[in-house]
Scaffold this motif. Structure first.
Motif, PDB file in Angstrom:
ATOM      1  N   LYS A  97       0.824  -1.210   0.000  1.00  0.00           N
ATOM      2  CA  LYS A  97       0.000   0.000   0.000  1.00  0.00           C
ATOM      3  C   LYS A  97       0.861   1.264   0.000  1.00  0.00           C
ATOM      4  N   ALA A  98       1.908   1.263   0.816  1.00  0.00           N
ATOM      5  CA  ALA A  98       2.768   2.439   0.899  1.00  0.00           C
ATOM      6  C   ALA A  98       3.521   2.682  -0.404  1.00  0.00           C
ATOM      7  N   SER A  99       3.941   1.607  -1.054  1.00  0.00           N
ATOM      8  CA  SER A  99       4.728   1.765  -2.285  1.00  0.00           C
ATOM      9  C   SER A  99       3.880   2.153  -3.481  1.00  0.00           C
ATOM     10  N   THR A 100       2.560   2.007  -3.367  1.00  0.00           N
ATOM     11  CA  THR A 100       1.686   2.288  -4.506  1.00  0.00           C
ATOM     12  C   THR A 100       1.821   3.723  -4.987  1.00  0.00           C
ATOM     13  N   ALA A 101       2.070   4.656  -4.098  1.00  0.00           N
ATOM     14  CA  ALA A 101       2.203   6.052  -4.526  1.00  0.00           C
ATOM     15  C   ALA A 101       3.330   6.223  -5.535  1.00  0.00           C
ATOM     16  N   PHE A 102       4.420   5.477  -5.380  1.00  0.00           N
ATOM     17  CA  PHE A 102       5.532   5.565  -6.320  1.00  0.00           C
ATOM     18  C   PHE A 102       5.268   4.751  -7.586  1.00  0.00           C
ATOM     19  N   LEU A 103       4.479   3.684  -7.463  1.00  0.00           N
ATOM     20  CA  LEU A 103       4.174   2.854  -8.624  1.00  0.00           C
ATOM     21  C   LEU A 103       3.033   3.440  -9.449  1.00  0.00           C
ATOM     22  N   ALA A 104       2.150   4.183  -8.814  1.00  0.00           N
ATOM     23  CA  ALA A 104       1.003   4.807  -9.488  1.00  0.00           C
ATOM     24  C   ALA A 104       0.960   6.267  -9.055  1.00  0.00           C
ATOM     25  N   PRO A 105       1.792   7.121  -9.658  1.00  0.00           N
ATOM     26  CA  PRO A 105       2.076   8.428  -9.072  1.00  0.00           C
ATOM     27  C   PRO A 105       1.193   9.585  -9.518  1.00  0.00           C
ATOM     28  N   THR A 106       0.168   9.337 -10.338  1.00  0.00           N
ATOM     29  CA  THR A 106      -0.674  10.442 -10.793  1.00  0.00           C
ATOM     30  C   THR A 106      -2.122  10.190 -10.418  1.00  0.00           C
ATOM     31  N   VAL A 107      -2.906  11.245 -10.433  1.00  0.00           N
ATOM     32  CA  VAL A 107      -4.348  11.100 -10.209  1.00  0.00           C
ATOM     33  C   VAL A 107      -4.931  10.124 -11.225  1.00  0.00           C
ATOM     34  N   ASN A 108      -4.458  10.208 -12.455  1.00  0.00           N
ATOM     35  CA  ASN A 108      -4.985   9.368 -13.534  1.00  0.00           C
ATOM     36  C   ASN A 108      -4.612   7.899 -13.373  1.00  0.00           C
ATOM     37  N   SER A 109      -3.501   7.603 -12.686  1.00  0.00           N
ATOM     38  CA  SER A 109      -3.050   6.216 -12.537  1.00  0.00           C
ATOM     39  C   SER A 109      -4.128   5.308 -11.966  1.00  0.00           C
ATOM     40  N   TYR A 110      -4.982   5.848 -11.123  1.00  0.00           N
ATOM     41  CA  TYR A 110      -5.933   5.030 -10.381  1.00  0.00           C
ATOM     42  C   TYR A 110      -7.166   4.670 -11.209  1.00  0.00           C
ATOM     43  N   LYS A 111      -7.295   5.267 -12.403  1.00  0.00           N
ATOM     44  CA  LYS A 111      -8.333   4.835 -13.342  1.00  0.00           C
ATOM     45  C   LYS A 111      -8.011   3.448 -13.897  1.00  0.00           C
ATOM     46  N   ARG A 112      -6.766   3.001 -13.699  1.00  0.00           N
ATOM     47  CA  ARG A 112      -6.324   1.702 -14.212  1.00  0.00           C
ATOM     48  C   ARG A 112      -6.713   0.551 -13.290  1.00  0.00           C
ATOM     49  N   PHE A 113      -6.860   0.822 -11.996  1.00  0.00           N
ATOM     50  CA  PHE A 113      -7.151  -0.247 -11.037  1.00  0.00           C
ATOM     51  C   PHE A 113      -8.641  -0.577 -11.057  1.00  0.00           C
ATOM     52  N   GLN A 114      -9.010  -1.490 -11.961  1.00  0.00           N
ATOM     53  CA  GLN A 114     -10.397  -1.902 -12.130  1.00  0.00           C
ATOM     54  C   GLN A 114     -10.465  -3.430 -12.061  1.00  0.00           C
ATOM     55  N   LEU A 115     -11.598  -3.934 -11.665  1.00  0.00           N
ATOM     56  CA  LEU A 115     -11.817  -5.380 -11.723  1.00  0.00           C
ATOM     57  C   LEU A 115     -11.731  -5.856 -13.174  1.00  0.00           C
ATOM     58  N   ASP A 116     -11.190  -7.048 -13.365  1.00  0.00           N
ATOM     59  CA  ASP A 116     -11.102  -7.686 -14.685  1.00  0.00           C
ATOM     60  C   ASP A 116     -10.281  -6.880 -15.690  1.00  0.00           C
ATOM     61  N   SER A 117      -9.303  -6.121 -15.199  1.00  0.00           N
ATOM     62  CA  SER A 117      -8.525  -5.241 -16.078  1.00  0.00           C
ATOM     63  C   SER A 117      -7.105  -5.749 -16.312  1.00  0.00           C
ATOM     64  N   LEU A 170      -4.901   8.580  -5.494  1.00  0.00           N
ATOM     65  CA  LEU A 170      -3.591   9.097  -5.110  1.00  0.00           C
ATOM     66  C   LEU A 170      -3.615   9.612  -3.681  1.00  0.00           C
ATOM     67  N   PHE A 171      -4.711  10.233  -3.272  1.00  0.00           N
ATOM     68  CA  PHE A 171      -4.840  10.731  -1.901  1.00  0.00           C
ATOM     69  C   PHE A 171      -4.669   9.583  -0.904  1.00  0.00           C
ATOM     70  N   ALA A 204       0.155  18.897  -4.012  1.00  0.00           N
ATOM     71  CA  ALA A 204      -0.205  20.043  -4.859  1.00  0.00           C
ATOM     72  C   ALA A 204      -0.977  19.582  -6.092  1.00  0.00           C
ATOM     73  N   GLU A 205      -0.579  18.430  -6.650  1.00  0.00           N
ATOM     74  CA  GLU A 205      -1.288  17.884  -7.825  1.00  0.00           C
ATOM     75  C   GLU A 205      -2.725  17.521  -7.462  1.00  0.00           C
ATOM     76  N   ILE A 206      -2.918  16.923  -6.312  1.00  0.00           N
ATOM     77  CA  ILE A 206      -4.264  16.561  -5.863  1.00  0.00           C
ATOM     78  C   ILE A 206      -5.133  17.797  -5.696  1.00  0.00           C
ATOM     79  N   GLU A 207      -4.553  18.853  -5.152  1.00  0.00           N
ATOM     80  CA  GLU A 207      -5.330  20.082  -4.953  1.00  0.00           C
ATOM     81  C   GLU A 207      -5.727  20.701  -6.291  1.00  0.00           C
ATOM     82  N   LEU A 208      -4.834  20.667  -7.270  1.00  0.00           N
ATOM     83  CA  LEU A 208      -5.202  21.147  -8.604  1.00  0.00           C
ATOM     84  C   LEU A 208      -6.372  20.346  -9.163  1.00  0.00           C
TER      85      LEU A 208
END
Length: 444
Positions: free
Chosen positions: A288-308, A392-393, A423-427
């Motif tokens: 869980k802690a390392s995920t921020a470095f492996l998925a570092p953008t707001v958009n990265s989390y659109k990838r974590f879907q079931l059956d993906s 990302l938050f 700062a990216e999250i706030e934007l």
């Protein structure tokens, strides 16, 4: 090549320009070009850049609290070329290129992603271990249509595992192959991936630092060549709603001082050495802690879907593409683990560092990963397995709360990264999207 050999190469080939590049916190290629006659000078002295480049966000703002800007009065650093990274730049005339290491007061700059990876590798070296890594990168190619929008380079479905003029009309993949081969890459293969206009490149495994350098370089070469061809290549996690995600799959093995893969143990459980199991245990412990470095953008989390075919629940398994960490079926010299959580947008130095930092915690503390999962993990539930942090938050909160992992990754890197991402999250939080207007405006 040695300095004298490079000098001869410059002379013999009429080289007039030298690029000295380095990675910022995003993984964006920064640097300068200098005249070739200054080669010996820059090898000794480096080039000068403002440390605040690692506080520059992608909208050009300076992130507060980064530790590299107003806190140090916007001071300088030197980027010293690593001559072992010498390469030509086949698509630029009379130009050679080095990757450089940032230095401040004659010491490695602690905010540098490449320096941090070297620091972690030094810890492995103390145990007589040499991590070996292979990258698999997926990406999309778009045609720019002149109207501020982009169309799929190949817009037909069901072209996975194909490669022909129909899926590559401008021959861009072959051009990439030729350029990369000239730059010293040992290309294994490339192909059209699952979604329209999506492709993947694989090249041969290597030492962790060399692989991080090659992955960083690969992404930049793709961006630059696409620009020259009036195309756009993007490593966004999920660039469109009608497209799937692009991953950065990383394969890890471990050599001893004699070059033997010590993850392999024919007498061990599932043919795996205890060191490998503990390495897996550390990755699972700090997933869980390392995920921020492996998925570092707001958009990265659109990838974590079931059956993906991207992880949704955190678990490990044998030759199973529904889990966070997969152990392919090969044994012997090919015994390895594949981390499937990486987003193609990740900074390769930080992503590889994060996995190695977590794995080293597992080795040092003999963390048991438990039994591998069998079946389709997408059919499981949060009652049995923890889910990935799905924003990302949430990832930043997990990173913040894992003090052992933060220490392993380096406090300066974590400070810089956290400041940039907050700062990216706030934007993102304050931006009104098209979805919001379309969803709410008529009825509310």
């Amino acid at each position: 090549m040695q300095v004298t050999e490079i000098k001869d190469y410059i002379q013999d080939n009429g080289i007039d320009s030298i690029r000295v590049d380095f990675s910022d916190i995003h993984g964006v290629n920064r640097g300068k070009i200098v005249p070739a006659y200054r080669f010996e000078e820059i090898v000794e002295e480096g080039i000068t850049c403002a440390q605040a480049v690692s506080a520059v966000m992608l909208n050009n703002d300076i992130a507060p609290g980064s530790g590299v800007a107003d806190e140090i009065s916007y001071g300088d650093m030197k980027i010293v070329p690593d001559i072992t990274t010498f390469s030509t730049v086949p698509y630029l005339d009379k130009t050679i290129r080095f990757i450089g290491d940032p230095v401040v007061d004659d010491q490695p700059w602690p905010f540098s992603p490449r320096n941090q990876l070297k620091h972690i590798l030094a810890k492995y070296a103390q145990l007589n271990l040499r991590p070996i890594v292979a990258s698999e990168l997926e990406f999309y190619v778009f045609k720019t249509n002149g109207a501020g929008t982009c169309d799929f380079y190949c817009d037909k479905p069901s072209n996975v595992y194909t490669m022909s003029p129909r899926v590559d009309p401008q021959n861009i993949m072959h051009k990439l192959q030729q350029i990369l081969s000239e730059m010293g890459y040992d290309i294994l293969y490339y192909n059209h991936e699952f979604f329209q206009g999506q492709y993947e490149f694989n090249w041969k495994h290597s030492d962790a630092l060399k692989m991080a350098d090659q992955t960083f370089t690969f992404k930049n070469v793709c961006k630059e060549l696409a620009h020259l061809e009036n195309l756009l290549i993007t490593f966004m996690g999920r660039p469109r709603n009608d497209a799937g995600g692009s991953g950065f799959h990383m394969h890890f093995s471990m050599n001893d001082a004699d070059g033997k893969n010590i993850f392999d143990d024919p007498s061990g459980n599932m043919g795996m050495a205890e060191t490998m199991r503990h390495f897996i245990g550390g990755i699972m412990e700090h997933a869980k802690a390392s995920t921020a470095f492996l998925a570092p953008t707001v958009n990265s989390y659109k990838r974590f879907q079931l059956d993906s075919f991207a992880p949704y629940y955190i678990g490990w398994g044998l030759d199973n593409r529904t889990v966070y960490l997969r152990v392919p079926s090969e044994r012997g010299p090919a015994t390895r683990v594949e981390v499937r959580a990486g987003c193609a947008s990740a900074n390769p130095y930080l992503a590889i560092s994060a996995v190695l930092a977590a794995g080293l915690e597992g080795i040092n503390n003999a963390i048991d990963p438990g039994e591998p999962f069998e079946g389709d993990m997408y059919r499981e539930s949060p009652d049995r397995f923890e889910t990935m942090p799905l924003s990302l938050f949430r990832s930043l909160r997990e990173l913040e709360g894992d003090t052992d992992f933060c220490d392993a990754m380096g406090k300066k890197i974590v400070q810089n990264f956290m400041a940039m991402k907050e700062a990216e999250i706030e934007l993102y939080r304050s931006w009104v999207s098209d979805w919001e207007f379309e969803h709410y405006s008529y009825h509310l």
